[in-house]
Design an enzyme around this catalytic site. Structure first.
Site, PDB file in Angstrom:
ATOM      1  N   ASP A  72      66.128  53.309 124.773  1.00 53.59           N
ATOM      2  CA  ASP A  72      67.174  55.079 124.943  1.00 53.59           C
ATOM      3  C   ASP A  72      65.483  56.081 124.477  1.00 53.59           C
ATOM      4  OD1 ASP A  72      66.234  53.786 122.218  1.00 53.59           O
ATOM      5  OD2 ASP A  72      67.787  53.686 121.785  1.00 53.59           O
ATOM      6  N   ASN A 141      76.050  51.231 111.326  1.00 53.17           N
ATOM      7  CA  ASN A 141      76.841  51.651 112.194  1.00 53.17           C
ATOM      8  C   ASN A 141      77.555  50.587 113.067  1.00 53.17           C
ATOM      9  OD1 ASN A 141      75.986  52.331 114.164  1.00 53.17           O
ATOM     10  ND2 ASN A 141      76.944  54.484 113.816  1.00 53.17           N
ATOM     11  N   HIS A 143      76.016  50.634 115.905  1.00 56.68           N
ATOM     12  CA  HIS A 143      75.084  50.921 117.230  1.00 56.68           C
ATOM     13  C   HIS A 143      73.900  50.037 117.623  1.00 56.68           C
ATOM     14  CE1 HIS A 143      72.747  53.905 115.516  1.00 56.68           C
ATOM     15  NE2 HIS A 143      71.830  52.644 115.739  1.00 56.68           N
ATOM     16  N   GLU A 148      77.129  54.329 120.553  1.00 53.00           N
ATOM     17  CA  GLU A 148      77.680  54.572 119.428  1.00 53.00           C
ATOM     18  C   GLU A 148      79.185  53.675 119.269  1.00 53.00           C
ATOM     19  OE1 GLU A 148      76.077  55.246 117.004  1.00 53.00           O
ATOM     20  OE2 GLU A 148      74.579  57.541 117.144  1.00 53.00           O
TER      21      GLU A 148
HETATM   22  C1  F6R Z   1      66.469  52.314 119.338  1.00 49.97           C
HETATM   23  C2  F6R Z   1      67.683  51.209 118.506  1.00 49.97           C
HETATM   24  C3  F6R Z   1      68.500  51.680 117.969  1.00 49.97           C
HETATM   25  C4  F6R Z   1      68.101  51.078 116.870  1.00 49.97           C
HETATM   26  C5  F6R Z   1      69.139  50.325 114.976  1.00 49.97           C
HETATM   27  C6  F6R Z   1      68.229  49.971 114.142  1.00 49.97           C
HETATM   28  O1  F6R Z   1      65.865  51.819 120.353  1.00 49.97           O
HETATM   29  O2  F6R Z   1      68.115  50.859 119.764  1.00 49.97           O
HETATM   30  O3  F6R Z   1      70.063  51.310 118.096  1.00 49.97           O
HETATM   31  O4  F6R Z   1      68.282  49.774 117.129  1.00 49.97           O
HETATM   32  O5  F6R Z   1      69.362  52.282 114.728  1.00 49.97           O
HETATM   33  O6  F6R Z   1      67.373  51.172 114.024  1.00 49.97           O
HETATM   34  P1  F6R Z   1      66.433  50.119 112.319  1.00 49.97           P
HETATM   35  O7  F6R Z   1      65.926  49.510 113.498  1.00 49.97           O
HETATM   36  O8  F6R Z   1      65.736  51.403 112.055  1.00 49.97           O
HETATM   37  O9  F6R Z   1      67.042  50.183 111.494  1.00 49.97           O
END
Ligand code: F6R
Length: 249
Positions: A72, A141, A143, A148
């Site tokens: 992303d 959450n 995702h 989301e």
């Molecule tokens: C970012 C992504 C997000 C993260 C998620 C966890 O490329 O794919 O889904 O993996 O937000 O983020 P952290 O590792 O910062 O807790």
């Protein structure tokens, strides 16, 4: 029944997890140097990326023939912007592991047309032969990428409106100022992610315990995008003790 398709490994701490996974990735790449790796940003994989950089610096790993696709990118900022995920990957992995620009594929948050950019990306993944190993983190959450929770999930790469909680957890990339975090992003869809041949999800820390427990034991629902991993068949979940605390073993 659902956890039949998920393998869960709990590590003593996140350092051991990162080192073990880095060694596994390096040896998989040594066996098959032209792997296509799907990569994530966020706090969770930083240690892993640094370990991969260390293996490269020691001459114990060669990433010169891999191809990468990141999950992303923020919409509305160029790849060169300091808060971009592209900049994050340069800092934490690409520069350290000797991965060159022509090996890297990224969604361009400054492309003239979001839909065309998303189509270009899906076509590029297909042209590369698909993703061999997709690395994932998980949002508190549930995702995955920027997919989301909601009433339905997009299958293909698409433009998304970010939840406030997601913007807040990305504020660190923008000097701690949540108002500077873009409101939208481009993300691979759940279908694009589930087409990867193998998936490794890593989660560390107690803030992830609840969503990991729902991912493993709850129903498959768009209210928890990560739950769709139950349908894949080759998913490994690597946890530290804190993230595993609600998982029944
Ligand atoms: C970012 C992504 C997000 C993260 C998620 C966890 O490329 O794919 O889904 O993996 O937000 O983020 P952290 O590792 O910062 O807790």
């Amino acid at each position: 029944m659902s956890d039949l398709y998920l393998t869960i490994t709990v590590f003593r701490d996140e350092r051991v997890l990162a080192r073990t996974l880095a060694e596994r990735i390096a040896s998989a790449v040594a066996e098959r140097p032209r792997q296509v790796l799907g990569l994530a940003t966020g706090r969770t994989p930083v240690r892993l990326y640094h370990e991969l950089g260390t293996l490269h610096a020691r001459g114990s790993a060669d990433f010169s023939r891999i191809t990468t696709f990141n999950l992303d990118e923020f919409w509305g900022i160029p790849p060169s912007a300091p808060g971009s995920y592209r900049a994050f990957m340069e800092e934490h992995l690409f520069r350290r592991a000797g991965i060159q620009a022509d090996q890297v594929n990224f969604l361009n948050g400054a492309a003239p047309d979001a839909d065309a950019e998303c189509d270009r990306y899906d076509n590029a993944i297909a042209a590369a032969g698909g993703i061999d190993l997709q690395l994932l983190g998980i949002g508190t959450n549930g995702h995955i990428g920027f997919n989301e929770p909601g009433r339905e999930l997009a299958s293909r790469t698409h433009r998304v409106v970010l939840k406030e909680s997601t913007r807040r957890s990305n504020a660190g990339l923008f000097g701690g100022d949540v108002s500077r975090v873009p409101k939208e992003a481009l993300s691979m869809g759940m279908g694009s992610i589930l087409r990867a041949r193998r998936i490794v999800l890593i989660a560390t820390g107690k803030s992830k315990a609840k969503c990991v427990e729902r991912l493993v034991s709850g129903p498959v629902t768009p209210k928890l995008p990560a739950s769709f991993l139950q349908l894949h068949g080759a998913v490994e979940i690597l946890l530290d003790g804190a993230a595993a605390q609600s998982v029944n073993s």
